[in-house]
Enzyme design. Structure first.
Site, PDB file in Angstrom:
ATOM      1  N   HIS A  56      17.802 -53.464  92.560  1.00 45.65           N
ATOM      2  CA  HIS A  56      16.626 -53.969  91.859  1.00 45.65           C
ATOM      3  C   HIS A  56      15.922 -52.848  91.093  1.00 45.65           C
ATOM      4  O   HIS A  56      15.553 -52.994  89.923  1.00 45.65           O
ATOM      5  CB  HIS A  56      15.687 -54.573  92.907  1.00 45.65           C
ATOM      6  CG  HIS A  56      14.996 -55.822  92.430  1.00 45.65           C
ATOM      7  ND1 HIS A  56      15.615 -56.783  91.667  1.00 45.65           N
ATOM      8  CD2 HIS A  56      13.724 -56.267  92.636  1.00 45.65           C
ATOM      9  CE1 HIS A  56      14.774 -57.760  91.416  1.00 45.65           C
ATOM     10  NE2 HIS A  56      13.606 -57.473  91.992  1.00 45.65           N
ATOM     11  N   GLU A  78      22.701 -57.531  91.881  1.00 49.09           N
ATOM     12  CA  GLU A  78      21.476 -57.918  92.583  1.00 49.09           C
ATOM     13  C   GLU A  78      21.563 -59.370  93.052  1.00 49.09           C
ATOM     14  O   GLU A  78      21.169 -59.701  94.184  1.00 49.09           O
ATOM     15  CB  GLU A  78      20.295 -57.720  91.640  1.00 49.09           C
ATOM     16  CG  GLU A  78      18.958 -58.117  92.234  1.00 49.09           C
ATOM     17  CD  GLU A  78      17.876 -58.180  91.167  1.00 49.09           C
ATOM     18  OE1 GLU A  78      16.720 -57.926  91.519  1.00 49.09           O
ATOM     19  OE2 GLU A  78      18.203 -58.484  89.998  1.00 49.09           O
ATOM     20  N   ASN A 462      45.106 -34.196 101.392  1.00 44.65           N
ATOM     21  CA  ASN A 462      46.294 -33.749 102.113  1.00 44.65           C
ATOM     22  C   ASN A 462      46.333 -34.353 103.519  1.00 44.65           C
ATOM     23  O   ASN A 462      47.387 -34.776 104.001  1.00 44.65           O
ATOM     24  CB  ASN A 462      46.294 -32.220 102.188  1.00 44.65           C
ATOM     25  CG  ASN A 462      47.551 -31.677 102.836  1.00 44.65           C
ATOM     26  OD1 ASN A 462      48.621 -31.657 102.243  1.00 44.65           O
ATOM     27  ND2 ASN A 462      47.426 -31.234 104.085  1.00 44.65           N
TER      28      ASN A 462
END
Length: 732
Positions: A56, A78, A462
């Site tokens: 908002h 929203e 990794n």
């Protein structure tokens, strides 16, 4: 830039773009982190409300600035979050995925705004996906609170501000009140010595536009820019509870006090408003923290004072009727100063450089004092000069420590990037992985924080790709199907240690060795320790992956890690157990600006050794030095200490007459130690690290340069890279 020519309410908003970007980037980070948390916790209504407010606020701020693509995208997000918080939808993986994609898209849009470019990134695909999730669920009930007459919030004897409303504005207020929406007068008190008052008013307007609409601001932006007032007032139409409005505004720096009043109902008779005043006047005080829902209905009028560092609520009022002696006692505690300010990093870096130059100048003064003392030992003025230098030294140490603290940043700012990375990589590889973060509050130099993110990313990728096994393989090995990667940071003396550990399969040392032999990196009969074999993965182009993917397999990640750490004066070590997992330990200096150093002579040259790495100094007879495997060694308390001659390392001329004894400076980094063979010890000195420039970066064994008290330039040794080169990458 689709910003309506950067005009709003007759004010040029171009100058406020930087403030908008800071606020919006903060909101989008909160939104991303909250979505990852929501994925784990499910229907946490408090968290859902926080996410809704972030979306908002972002929408409102973007609307104020005129960035319509961001408004459209965040408006759709929203709506989705609004359905979620009303219980009309359940949290799903598809929903989390699309909302995370929204955060990525908005970040890209903000990057274009930062470059002052037109927002050209497409967003309709995400908006369509969110609309599809909402299909069949269109009966949205009003989200605003329907306030019964008996429970309406108002303050006894509240006198509203004269906003001088136009007929159109009066109609807006009347229509909102007749439809049951909340209309509030918000009194905002600025912190002492606030310089950019108009900016604070614009930021407050942006925040409130995210959760409602601002009908009137008094005084205007133009008057705030030229005036000396310490307060401004806002008339707002908003359906959020008053404590939510207050909390939203108090997130803005340099706002000292915020008071939210219910604006008198223009559609009700005066007697009804007076009767309502009496009802609220009898309402007892409510603990906001203990009962937020009750407080939203029956709260007595308060001012919340929120210093930026210590968040502390106090009750104060200029308009509230005195209902008890306790209220009178509290009234005098009003003016609380703002404790933090935002400073541009360029200014801070300039301050650091000036302090560094002062350190160099102070060193020069000390040298002059010593030279004068040698010639005029009994002169009173010389003694006074040296006493002043001692006092100046203490002041400089305090100043240096204070300035260094300005550079310290919590490593959590880097760690917070990785939950999303691990989630996406786990989803891509079909693995289930939990990321555990520890020590996020550990602080280190901002320069290190800016650079360490990339090496950590490669190590985590990794661990995900090579370390953690698939759920099926983990189950077959008797492990939980969900793997764990732990990222931990803590202080270790004058260094910081960062550990990246996983409970995966561990490194396949035999496979690493065979690959190195096949690439010709080592000989087939060459004997290497397990640690040396593990560190082969840091060689350029080395990879054990059978298939190249977009995650790994090209052999560049580990090489990048080592180079980046060497540039920072750090090092990395590996411990691994087959079937149990691996741990990568990174050690880094806390600061890269001003350090204590031990000056040493080697031939005609002087080098600076960081004192934080010096363990002890020795005087060793040359006959005691033995050569083992091409590396000089000496026995030290029953242990073998490897040595390195700085004269040979830096190819310095051999002196004609070598003494029978040499000085050895024992340096350590983590659990490793090394002896530096030098000719003389010159003593301890505070030095400022200066970069060698682009052409001389990455010199092996050199961290930078400094200027001594006599004006000569000397090189600062990089202990981490010296130890790494000698002990880790050395092969027979």
């Amino acid at each position: 830039m689709s910003q309506n020519d950067n005009k709003n309410q007759g004010v040029d908003l171009g100058e406020f773009v930087e403030f908008y970007l800071l606020d919006s980037q903060e909101q989008i980070e909160k939104l991303g982190a909250g979505l990852l948390q929501l994925e784990k916790e499910g229907g946490n209504i408090g968290l859902i409300n926080d996410l809704f407010r972030s979306a908002h606020s972002l929408k409102g701020a973007s609307g104020t600035m005129g960035f319509t693509p961001i408004v459209a995208l965040t408006h759709a997000a929203e709506d989705l979050l609004d359905h979620l918080r009303q219980g009309k939808m359940d949290v799903s993986l598809e929903m989390i995925d699309v909302l995370l994609a929204v955060t990525d898209r908005v970040k890209a849009m903000l990057a274009q705004v930062e470059q002052r470019e037109e927002i050209s990134i497409e967003f309709q695909d995400l908006a369509s996906t969110m609309r599809e999730l909402l299909d069949g669920d269109n009966a949205v009930e009003p989200k605003g609170p329907q306030i019964p007459q008996a429970e309406a919030e108002e303050v006894a004897k509240f006198v509203p501000q004269n906003f001088e409303l136009t007929p159109d504005e009066l109609e807006k207020v009347s229509n909102a009140q007749s439809l049951g929406h909340g209309v509030y007068q918000i009194d905002v008190k600025l912190g002492p010595n606030t310089l950019m008052k108009a900016v604070r008013a614009v930021m407050a307007t942006q925040r409130l536009e995210g959760i409602g609409s601002v009908i009137k601001l008094v005084p205007s932006i133009e008057d705030l820019e030229v005036g000396n007032g310490e307060e401004f007032y806002m008339l707002v139409n908003c359906d959020e509870p008053r404590e939510e409005i207050r909390r939203e505004l108090l997130e803005i720096s340099e706002l000292a006090d915020v008071v939210v009043h219910l604006y008198p109902n223009l559609n009700a008779p005066e007697e009804a408003n007076l009767e309502e005043d009496k009802k609220v006047e009898k309402t007892p005080g409510i603990d906001l923290e203990a009962a937020p829902e009750t407080a939203s209905k029956t709260i007595a009028e308060e001012k919340i004072v929120k210093p930026a560092v210590v968040q502390k609520a106090k009750v104060e009022s200029k308009t509230v009727a005195k209902t008890s002696g306790a209220n009178e006692a509290i009234q005098g505690e009003g003016n609380t100063q703002v404790h933090t300010i935002r400073v541009d990093t360029v200014r801070m870096d300039n301050l650091i450089n000036l302090v560094g130059e002062m350190v160099i100048t102070r060193t020069r003064l000390v040298q002059i004092g010593l030279d004068l003392k040698a010639q005029y030992n009994t002169d009173v003025m010389v003694n006074n000069l040296n006493e002043a230098n001692v006092y100046l030294g203490r002041l400089m140490n305090d100043l240096q420590e204070s300035v260094m603290r300005l550079r310290m940043v919590a490593i959590g700012t880097v760690f917070n990037r990785f939950p999303r990375l691990v989630r996406d990589l786990a989803k891509k590889t079909g693995k289930e992985i939990d990321l555990v973060l520890k020590g996020e509050d550990t602080e280190l130099d901002k320069t290190v924080v800016e650079v360490i993110g990339d090496p950590l990313m490669h190590l985590i990728r990794n661990s995900v790709d090579h370390g953690i096994e698939s759920p099926e393989d983990r189950k077959a090995a008797g492990k939980p199907e969900v793997g764990t990667i732990t990222l931990n940071a803590y202080h270790e003396g004058n260094h910081i240690a960062i550990l990246i550990s996983d409970d995966g399969a561990g490194l396949d040392l035999e496979k690493i060795r065979n690959k190195a032999v096949a690439k010709g990196l080592i000989g087939e009969r060459e004997e290497l320790s397990e640690r040396d074999i593990a560190n082969l993965i840091f060689l350029p182009g080395f990879s054990t992956a059978d298939v190249v993917t977009d995650i790994s397999g090209r052999g560049v990640g580990m090489d990048v890690v080592k180079k980046a750490l060497n540039n920072l004066g750090g090092m990395v070590d590996i411990t691994t157990r087959k079937g149990k997992g691996s741990t990568f330990t990174i050690r880094l200096p806390l600061t890269l600006a001003i350090i204590q150093a031990l000056l040493v002579e080697v031939g005609q040259e002087i080098y600076a050794v960081p004192l934080s790495s010096v363990l002890e100094t020795l005087l060793v007879n040359r006959e005691e030095i033995k050569t083992v495997g091409g590396l000089p060694m000496v026995q030290l308390r029953g242990n073998t200490l490897p040595l390195i001659s700085l004269q040979e390392k830096f190819d310095l001329p051999t002196p004609e007459n070598e003494s029978s004894e040499v000085f050895v400076v024992v340096v350590g980094f983590g659990d490793k130690a090394l002896g530096l063979i030098v000719d003389e010890l010159r003593g301890q000195q505070e030095v400022v690290i200066k970069s060698l420039g682009d052409f001389l970066t990455n010199l092996p064994g050199i961290a930078g340069a400094t200027i001594l008290g006599d004006g000569k330039v000397t090189l600062i040794l990089d202990i981490g890279s010296l130890i790494q080169d000698v002990l880790v990458t050395r092969r027979s």
